[in-house]
Scaffold this motif. Structure first.
Motif, PDB file in Angstrom:
ATOM      1  N   LYS A  85      50.301  71.643  32.638  1.00 47.72           N
ATOM      2  CA  LYS A  85      50.600  70.358  33.281  1.00 47.72           C
ATOM      3  C   LYS A  85      51.933  70.414  34.035  1.00 47.72           C
ATOM      4  N   ALA A  86      52.934  71.029  33.411  1.00 49.23           N
ATOM      5  CA  ALA A  86      54.249  71.103  34.046  1.00 49.23           C
ATOM      6  C   ALA A  86      54.187  71.894  35.345  1.00 49.23           C
ATOM      7  N   ILE A  87      53.586  73.075  35.311  1.00 48.05           N
ATOM      8  CA  ILE A  87      53.513  73.909  36.509  1.00 48.05           C
ATOM      9  C   ILE A  87      52.738  73.192  37.609  1.00 48.05           C
ATOM     10  N   GLU A  88      51.640  72.537  37.239  1.00 50.08           N
ATOM     11  CA  GLU A  88      50.838  71.807  38.218  1.00 50.08           C
ATOM     12  C   GLU A  88      51.668  70.749  38.938  1.00 50.08           C
ATOM     13  N   LEU A  89      52.615  70.147  38.215  1.00 48.24           N
ATOM     14  CA  LEU A  89      53.459  69.100  38.790  1.00 48.24           C
ATOM     15  C   LEU A  89      54.742  69.654  39.415  1.00 48.24           C
ATOM     16  N   GLY A  90      54.913  70.983  39.388  1.00 51.85           N
ATOM     17  CA  GLY A  90      56.104  71.585  39.973  1.00 51.85           C
ATOM     18  C   GLY A  90      57.339  71.477  39.104  1.00 51.85           C
ATOM     19  N   VAL A  91      57.136  71.298  37.799  1.00 52.44           N
ATOM     20  CA  VAL A  91      58.239  71.215  36.837  1.00 52.44           C
ATOM     21  C   VAL A  91      58.379  72.557  36.141  1.00 52.44           C
ATOM     22  N   ARG A  92      59.594  73.041  36.020  1.00 53.41           N
ATOM     23  CA  ARG A  92      59.844  74.378  35.478  1.00 53.41           C
ATOM     24  C   ARG A  92      59.786  74.359  33.950  1.00 53.41           C
ATOM     25  N   ASP A 109      52.730  83.152  35.105  1.00 51.34           N
ATOM     26  CA  ASP A 109      53.666  83.765  36.050  1.00 51.34           C
ATOM     27  C   ASP A 109      53.161  83.589  37.481  1.00 51.34           C
ATOM     28  N   GLN A 110      51.875  83.871  37.685  1.00 51.30           N
ATOM     29  CA  GLN A 110      51.307  83.733  39.024  1.00 51.30           C
ATOM     30  C   GLN A 110      51.283  82.275  39.464  1.00 51.30           C
ATOM     31  N   ALA A 111      50.981  81.382  38.516  1.00 46.10           N
ATOM     32  CA  ALA A 111      50.946  79.951  38.848  1.00 46.10           C
ATOM     33  C   ALA A 111      52.328  79.457  39.269  1.00 46.10           C
ATOM     34  N   CYS A 112      53.376  79.933  38.568  1.00 46.52           N
ATOM     35  CA  CYS A 112      54.741  79.554  38.946  1.00 46.52           C
ATOM     36  C   CYS A 112      55.083  80.071  40.343  1.00 46.52           C
ATOM     37  N   LYS A 113      54.697  81.304  40.630  1.00 45.71           N
ATOM     38  CA  LYS A 113      54.970  81.875  41.948  1.00 45.71           C
ATOM     39  C   LYS A 113      54.237  81.102  43.031  1.00 45.71           C
ATOM     40  N   ASP A 114      53.004  80.699  42.738  1.00 47.29           N
ATOM     41  CA  ASP A 114      52.233  79.930  43.709  1.00 47.29           C
ATOM     42  C   ASP A 114      52.901  78.585  44.013  1.00 47.29           C
ATOM     43  N   ARG A 115      53.558  78.010  42.993  1.00 48.25           N
ATOM     44  CA  ARG A 115      54.233  76.723  43.166  1.00 48.25           C
ATOM     45  C   ARG A 115      55.676  76.885  43.651  1.00 48.25           C
ATOM     46  N   GLY A 116      56.163  78.125  43.671  1.00 50.01           N
ATOM     47  CA  GLY A 116      57.529  78.378  44.115  1.00 50.01           C
ATOM     48  C   GLY A 116      58.580  77.934  43.120  1.00 50.01           C
ATOM     49  N   ILE A 117      58.250  78.006  41.812  1.00 45.94           N
ATOM     50  CA  ILE A 117      59.182  77.584  40.773  1.00 45.94           C
ATOM     51  C   ILE A 117      59.375  78.697  39.744  1.00 45.94           C
ATOM     52  N   GLY A 118      60.442  78.582  38.957  1.00 48.40           N
ATOM     53  CA  GLY A 118      60.696  79.521  37.876  1.00 48.40           C
ATOM     54  C   GLY A 118      60.260  78.942  36.541  1.00 48.40           C
ATOM     55  N   GLY A 119      60.224  79.790  35.541  1.00 50.61           N
ATOM     56  CA  GLY A 119      59.889  79.358  34.190  1.00 50.61           C
ATOM     57  C   GLY A 119      60.303  80.431  33.199  1.00 50.61           C
ATOM     58  N   LEU A 120      60.370  80.056  31.936  1.00 50.55           N
ATOM     59  CA  LEU A 120      60.794  81.000  30.898  1.00 50.55           C
ATOM     60  C   LEU A 120      60.058  80.727  29.603  1.00 50.55           C
ATOM     61  N   ILE A 121      59.568  81.790  28.983  1.00 49.90           N
ATOM     62  CA  ILE A 121      59.077  81.741  27.611  1.00 49.90           C
ATOM     63  C   ILE A 121      59.941  82.698  26.806  1.00 49.90           C
ATOM     64  N   ALA A 122      60.586  82.184  25.770  1.00 53.15           N
ATOM     65  CA  ALA A 122      61.521  82.999  24.985  1.00 53.15           C
ATOM     66  C   ALA A 122      61.125  82.991  23.512  1.00 53.15           C
ATOM     67  N   PRO A 123      60.776  84.133  22.941  1.00 54.72           N
ATOM     68  CA  PRO A 123      60.512  84.179  21.504  1.00 54.72           C
ATOM     69  C   PRO A 123      61.713  83.755  20.669  1.00 54.72           C
ATOM     70  N   ASN A 124      62.915  83.947  21.226  1.00 54.74           N
ATOM     71  CA  ASN A 124      64.133  83.574  20.506  1.00 54.74           C
ATOM     72  C   ASN A 124      65.222  83.228  21.526  1.00 54.74           C
ATOM     73  N   PHE A 125      65.905  82.105  21.309  1.00 58.56           N
ATOM     74  CA  PHE A 125      66.960  81.672  22.222  1.00 58.56           C
ATOM     75  C   PHE A 125      68.357  82.025  21.715  1.00 58.56           C
ATOM     76  N   ALA A 126      68.469  82.624  20.542  1.00 57.54           N
ATOM     77  CA  ALA A 126      69.783  82.978  20.004  1.00 57.54           C
ATOM     78  C   ALA A 126      70.294  84.245  20.691  1.00 57.54           C
ATOM     79  N   ILE A 127      71.494  84.198  21.236  1.00 64.50           N
ATOM     80  CA  ILE A 127      72.063  85.350  21.926  1.00 64.50           C
ATOM     81  C   ILE A 127      72.175  86.549  20.982  1.00 64.50           C
TER      82      ILE A 127
END
Length: 263
Positions: A85-92, A109-127
């Protein structure tokens, strides 16, 4: 940057709400949860809404708030539809939930590129966890016999953790698969040796009292090396979440792993 937090009533969601509110470069414009409404505002923010939209309708919230970024800490079943839903609406999308397949990641990844937006999936956000994975990857060049023990709270749904899987994938890039343990070993209790990934073993512990912990144990001739990371509380993930919200505005395509945003 206008941010909507999904899963806002959960433990990670509430921590994310506080982190976004405390960062001068981010603006919290919406909070979404299955049971979230204006009555629940104080349970999430601790004070009145101050213009933040609260809803159980993700699509309406993303549209009404003109959001730039959606941060999702929900469940594997819910998260996949939210990303679509987010990618479809152009939300990262910035996603901390795990449990997706490589094929799904490639499609997003391809859907984000098609919309011209970035995105991130992170298994862990701790540095610190990202550094643990990097150090483990380096160590595997010299000590190829390795097992992982990951320990999480007893409400975590997936096993092994996304962090453990990502660690195994990184190590597999550096070493050839090797036979670990005795070739004729036998499990008296099935599953005692843990899961197997490219010859490596991974063990999952789920107990109350834990947050997120992992140790990568290497064995060599007359020596062992243990690389361990502990998240003592959920605040440890917030610098990575905040950084991700800002970085996804700068590129196109979906990135898998916070380490790709580091120098």
């Amino acid at each position: 940057m206008r941010v909507v937090v999904v899963g806002a009533k959960g433990r990670m969601g509430r921590e994310t709400v506080r982190a976004v509110l405390n960062d001068p470069e981010l603006e919290l414009v919406g909070c979404v949860d299955r049971t979230l409404n204006d009555v629940a505002v104080s349970a999430v923010l601790g004070h009145e809404s101050n213009g933040v939209k609260f809803s159980n309708d993700l699509v309406k919230t993303l549209i009404d708030t003109n959001a730039d970024v959606m941060v999702d800490f929900t469940t594997p079943a819910t998260m996949k539809a939210n990303i679509d839903k987010a990618i479809e609406l152009g939300v990262r999308p910035v996603v901390g939930t795990t449990g997706m397949t490589p094929e799904e990641i490639a499609n997003w990844d391809q859907a984000c590129k098609d919309r011209g937006i970035g995105g991130l999936i992170a298994p862990n956000f701790a540095i610190g966890a990202i550094l643990m994975m990097r150090f483990a990857q380096q160590a595997s060049r010299y000590l190829p016999h390795v097992e992982i023990i990951e320990m999480h709270h007893d409400q975590k749904l997936d096993a092994p953790s996304g962090t453990a899987i990502k660690t195994l994938e990184l190590i597999a890039q550096e070493r050839q698969a090797v036979q670990q343990g005795h070739p004729n070993e036998h499990e008296t209790i099935p599953g005692s040796r843990g899961g197997e990934f490219d010859g490596m073993r991974v063990h999952s512990v789920r107990l109350p009292g834990y947050v997120a912990h992992q140790q990568v144990i290497f064995g060599g001739l007359g020596q062992t090396l243990t690389i361990r990371h502990d998240s003592i509380n959920r605040e440890s993930f917030m610098p990575g979440v905040v950084m991700s919200c800002k970085q996804v505005m700068k590129y196109e395509g979906l990135v898998y792993g916070l380490e790709n945003l580091l120098d």
